[in-house]
Design an enzyme around this catalytic site. Structure first.
Site, PDB file in Angstrom:
ATOM      1  N   HIS A 204      -9.442   1.095   5.190  1.00 49.94           N
ATOM      2  CA  HIS A 204      -8.152   1.275   5.861  1.00 49.94           C
ATOM      3  C   HIS A 204      -8.337   2.253   7.017  1.00 49.94           C
ATOM      4  O   HIS A 204      -9.119   3.194   6.924  1.00 49.94           O
ATOM      5  CB  HIS A 204      -7.115   1.807   4.870  1.00 49.94           C
TER       6      HIS A 204
ATOM      7  N   GLU B 132      -5.298  -5.024  10.905  1.00 47.23           N
ATOM      8  CA  GLU B 132      -4.261  -4.001  11.063  1.00 47.23           C
ATOM      9  C   GLU B 132      -4.506  -3.211  12.351  1.00 47.23           C
ATOM     10  O   GLU B 132      -5.336  -2.288  12.357  1.00 47.23           O
ATOM     11  CB  GLU B 132      -4.295  -3.028   9.886  1.00 47.23           C
TER      12      GLU B 132
ATOM     13  N   GLY C 202       2.775   2.033  10.728  1.00 44.35           N
ATOM     14  CA  GLY C 202       3.782   3.083  10.549  1.00 44.35           C
ATOM     15  C   GLY C 202       4.532   3.454  11.813  1.00 44.35           C
ATOM     16  O   GLY C 202       5.221   4.479  11.860  1.00 44.35           O
TER      17      GLY C 202
ATOM     18  N   LYS D  49       0.015   4.276  -0.208  1.00 40.46           N
ATOM     19  CA  LYS D  49      -0.636   5.442   0.423  1.00 40.46           C
ATOM     20  C   LYS D  49      -0.439   6.683  -0.454  1.00 40.46           C
ATOM     21  O   LYS D  49      -0.470   6.567  -1.664  1.00 40.46           O
ATOM     22  CB  LYS D  49      -0.109   5.618   1.846  1.00 40.46           C
TER      23      LYS D  49
ATOM     24  N   GLU E  85      -6.695   4.630   8.017  1.00 39.32           N
ATOM     25  CA  GLU E  85      -6.465   6.046   7.676  1.00 39.32           C
ATOM     26  C   GLU E  85      -7.681   6.647   6.977  1.00 39.32           C
ATOM     27  O   GLU E  85      -7.952   7.836   7.110  1.00 39.32           O
ATOM     28  CB  GLU E  85      -5.178   6.164   6.833  1.00 39.32           C
TER      29      GLU E  85
ATOM     30  N   SER F 137       3.510  -2.403  10.366  1.00 40.62           N
ATOM     31  CA  SER F 137       4.962  -2.497  10.610  1.00 40.62           C
ATOM     32  C   SER F 137       5.549  -3.859  10.243  1.00 40.62           C
ATOM     33  O   SER F 137       6.453  -4.358  10.920  1.00 40.62           O
ATOM     34  CB  SER F 137       5.292  -2.126  12.059  1.00 40.62           C
TER      35      SER F 137
ATOM     36  N   ASN G 235       0.871  -1.188   0.000  1.00 45.56           N
ATOM     37  CA  ASN G 235       0.000   0.000   0.000  1.00 45.56           C
ATOM     38  C   ASN G 235       0.902   1.231   0.000  1.00 45.56           C
ATOM     39  O   ASN G 235       1.526   1.531   1.021  1.00 45.56           O
ATOM     40  CB  ASN G 235      -0.887  -0.044   1.261  1.00 45.56           C
TER      41      ASN G 235
HETATM   42  P1  PGA Z   1       2.972   0.054   7.634  1.00 42.74           P
HETATM   43  O1  PGA Z   1       1.483   0.284   7.073  1.00 42.74           O
HETATM   44  O2  PGA Z   1       3.457  -1.240   7.019  1.00 42.74           O
HETATM   45  O3  PGA Z   1       3.747   1.241   7.173  1.00 42.74           O
HETATM   46  O4  PGA Z   1       2.866  -0.047   9.115  1.00 42.74           O
HETATM   47  C1  PGA Z   1       0.596  -0.788   6.919  1.00 42.74           C
HETATM   48  C2  PGA Z   1      -0.703  -0.307   6.343  1.00 42.74           C
HETATM   49  O5  PGA Z   1      -1.142   0.805   6.667  1.00 42.74           O
HETATM   50  O6  PGA Z   1      -1.331  -1.035   5.552  1.00 42.74           O
END
Ligand code: PGA
Length: 263
Positions: A99, A173, A179, A16, A101, A218, A14
């Site tokens: 997601h 998640e 992140g 983003k 976010e 992560s 992803n």
């Molecule tokens: P990350 O994000 O691997 O940077 O923690 C995962 C995600 O948001 O799908």
């Protein structure tokens, strides 16, 4: 003779809100690196602006493309939005839905995700439905109830009636792991994935056994192998580590190895 469907496995990147035209070269490097991968599917979800170009660059490779969201309507007056059919038309085969976010930045609720899921299924995309608890919910011991509720409300019972369920992918998640470099313990991931599998089986019977459940938050080269060793973890949704081939490819290789060993 009846064939037994095994649970498919995926590593999905992803990007983003990252990526300019120059980033197509990252996708090319990834495609070169996964050319001999046989046991899992690999997809990249670039921003909308790059979907067509990356999809074109990935023709004749093993890498598939996905969108990061779609609208809950098929067509119409929704300035700035993208429909599932448009994603498909641009060359996408997957779409990330719900997601955290999006849930946070756009106040998306599970009922809206359920409507988006319908659109994604109509467009024959592989929907990747994301669920996960916040840090506060985690610390208060609410993880399982939050995840179970989000799954129930984002993937409605009538979804299975449309026989679209085989394409469904669920991603667990934990919001606090995205992140941040922090991850739940392996035991915590195991408990949540087992609970998701149990709900999928209870609600969708046989089909519930073969819906892939990805872990996200992560995931990196150094923890991928141990995460893929957990029962009911069928791959990963990867954010930061999908932005560089050198970070992403070891994750795909770890899943490939894990699947080879478990056969
Ligand atoms: P990350 O994000 O691997 O940077 O923690 C995962 C995600 O948001 O799908």
């Amino acid at each position: 003779m009846a064939t037994t469907r095994t649970t498919p496995a995926f590593v999905i990147g992803n990007w983003k809100m990252n990526g300019m035209k120059a980033s197509i070269s990252i996708a090319r490097e990834i495609a070169d690196g996964v050319a001999s991968v046989e046991k899992c599917a690999v997809a990249l979800c670039p921003p909308f602006t790059l979907i067509s170009a990356v999809a074109e660059a990935m023709v004749d490779t093993a890498v598939r493309i996905g969108g990061q969201d779609c609208h809950s309507d098929a067509i119409g007056a929704h300035t700035g939005d993208i429909s599932a059919a448009m994603l498909s038309d641009a060359g996408a085969r997957y779409v990330i839905l719900g997601h955290s976010e999006r849930r946070r930045d756009h106040r998306e609720k599970s009922a809206l995700i359920a409507a988006k899921l319908k659109q994604a299924a109509e467009a024959l995309l592989f929907p990747v439905v994301c669920i996960g608890e916040t840090e506060e919910e985690h610390d208060r011991g609410r993880t399982l109830s939050v995840v179970r509720r989000q799954l129930r409300d984002s993937v409605r019972d009538d979804f299975v009636l449309d026989a679209k369920i085989p394409n469904l992918i669920v991603a667990y998640e934990p919001v606090w792991a995205i992140g941040t470099g922090r991850t739940p313990t392996l035991a915590e991931i195991a408990v949540v994935h087992a609970a998701i599998r149990a709900q999928l089986k209870r609600r969708f019977g046989k089909a519930g056994r073969t819906i892939a459940i990805l872990y996200g938050g992560s995931v990196k080269a150094s923890n991928a192998a141990e995460i893929f060793g957990i029962p009911n973890v069928n791959g990963a949704l990867v954010g930061g580590a999908s932005l560089k081939a050198d970070d992403f490819l070891p994750i795909v290789q770890a899943l490939e190895r894990s699947l080879s060993q478990s056969q």
